[in-house]
Design a protein around this motif. Structure first.
Motif: not given
Length: 395
Positions: A243-251
């Protein structure tokens, strides 16, 4: 780290009896059953780079309460496989886990784990192997240090009559490296040991990028926490994620990078980013190449290089990472020159509004790591269709 689930006394005794028959335990007089708990272990993988199969053969897993214990010290508990457990790591993406088994342990805090791999040879020269995309199966060399046990620093608390459930997250992309032009590959395992959280992130990418070359990751501070490749329908599942805050990255090759900031993962919940009817479509982008060599005093060369971008918000993301060639130290990464597309997370299945982060277009930082040392370069501005060379030297 304490991550436990109740374990009935009868089940604990049964597991202890079974594991002892399989070679588990540290030998000598067993501690009283009332002081025993259980460590459950599973295996998963991040997406790999340019391979269709990555097979590794696990001989045993050892755990110890001391981070400095040597192979010959007393106090090791082990999970042994009478026949090496051969696993294709590339079948373990998108939330798939392979159970490795359970180890009965005395209640306490454990800080060291050793992953011991079996060696190729004899009647099975391809026990550890890889299949390059479009190629044939070849042996994956495992240096002797790996066969004696890859040391993993862990933070595991075992409570009496409890099951501590953990996952070995094997990063095949960073773990398999070339060795010169001979067609030889070396295995240098990069493995994280994390609690088996129920929580995670799920969503969809467009079918045009639903392939093994696309990577979806959640990151914190520019560090990848969990990554996977979408399946053939475009669905991705990142799990387990704390659980927490994230940045999602798609490449994806030849595409812009999509970024979703402020993504919230709640306890015991899989956050639904978007549905199958609104998949994320990555725009087409020209590409430039960041390449060079890393020189070290180690033989074989043990180093990796990653490419990062700094967004207008000041946040850093990782776009690509590579292990360098173990013989020459060479690395090469093809990166999009178009601006990354960034959107703020709003709510599960909420509409995402992407905008180009023009200031980050074609600009990258490079970070080379060898052992505990890291060197940086950049920001570099890549040119479409051209190669920018950056070399690193470590003592």
């Amino acid at each position: 780290m304490k991550f436990t689930r109740p374990l009935a006394a009868g089940l604990a005794a049964a597991v202890l009896s079974l594991l002892s028959a399989c070679g588990g335990g540290s030998g000598g007089d067993d501690p009283p059953a009332a002081n025993m708990g259980t460590l459950g272990l599973s295996l998963t993988d991040a997406p790999t780079c340019g391979f269709d199969h990555v097979n590794v053969a696990i001989q045993k897993i050892r755990v110890h309460q001391s981070a400095t214990a040597t192979d010959s010290d007393a106090g090791w508990a082990e999970l042994n496989f009478s026949t090496p457990k051969r696993v294709d790591l590339l079948t373990l993406t998108n939330g798939v886990l392979a159970s490795l088994g359970q180890i009965p342990l005395q209640a306490g805090h454990y800080t060291q784990m050793r992953l011991v791999l079996a060696a190729n040879g004899g009647s099975n020269p391809l026990l550890n192997s890889i299949v390059p995309t479009g190629g044939s199966e070849v042996a994956l060399d495992t240096p002797s240090a790996i066969q004696s046990g890859v040391k993993l620093n862990v933070d595991i608390t075992i409570a009496a009559n409890q099951l501590a459930d953990f996952v070995l997250d094997f990063d095949a992309c960073k773990s398999v490296v070339t060795a010169g032009n001979s067609g030889k590959y070396l295995l240098k395992p990069v493995v994280a040991v994390t609690p088996n959280f129920v929580s995670g992130v799920s969503g969809y990418v467009d079918s045009t990028v639903a392939n093994g070359a696309t990577m979806v990751s959640v990151q914190q501070g520019g560090v990848v926490v969990k990554a996977t490749a979408p399946d053939s329908t475009g669905k991705f599942l990142l799990q387990p994620v704390a659980p927490g805050s994230y940045t999602l990255v798609i490449t994806a090759p030849g595409r812009t990078t999509d970024v979703v900031t402020g993504l919230t993962v709640a306890a015991s919940t899989v956050t639904l980013l978007n549905g199958a009817t609104s998949p994320l479509s990555l725009g087409v982008s020209m590409s430039g190449t960041a390449a060079g060599t890393v020189t070290t005093s180690l033989t074989p060369i043990d180093a990796s290089v990653r490419a990062t971008q700094s967004l207008l918000s000041g946040e850093k993301i990782e776009v690509a990472t590579r292990g360098v060639d173990a013989t020459t130290g060479a690395y090469s990464m093809t990166l999009p020159t178009s601006a990354p597309m960034v959107a703020a997370y709003v709510a599960p299945l909420g509409a995402l509004s992407f905008a180009a982060d023009a200031g980050a277009a074609a600009k990258y930082g490079l970070e080379a790591s060898s052992g505990l040392a890291t060197k940086t370069a950049g920001p570099l501005t890549l040119t479409a269709g051209a190669t920018t060379t950056t070399n690193f030297t470590f003592p």
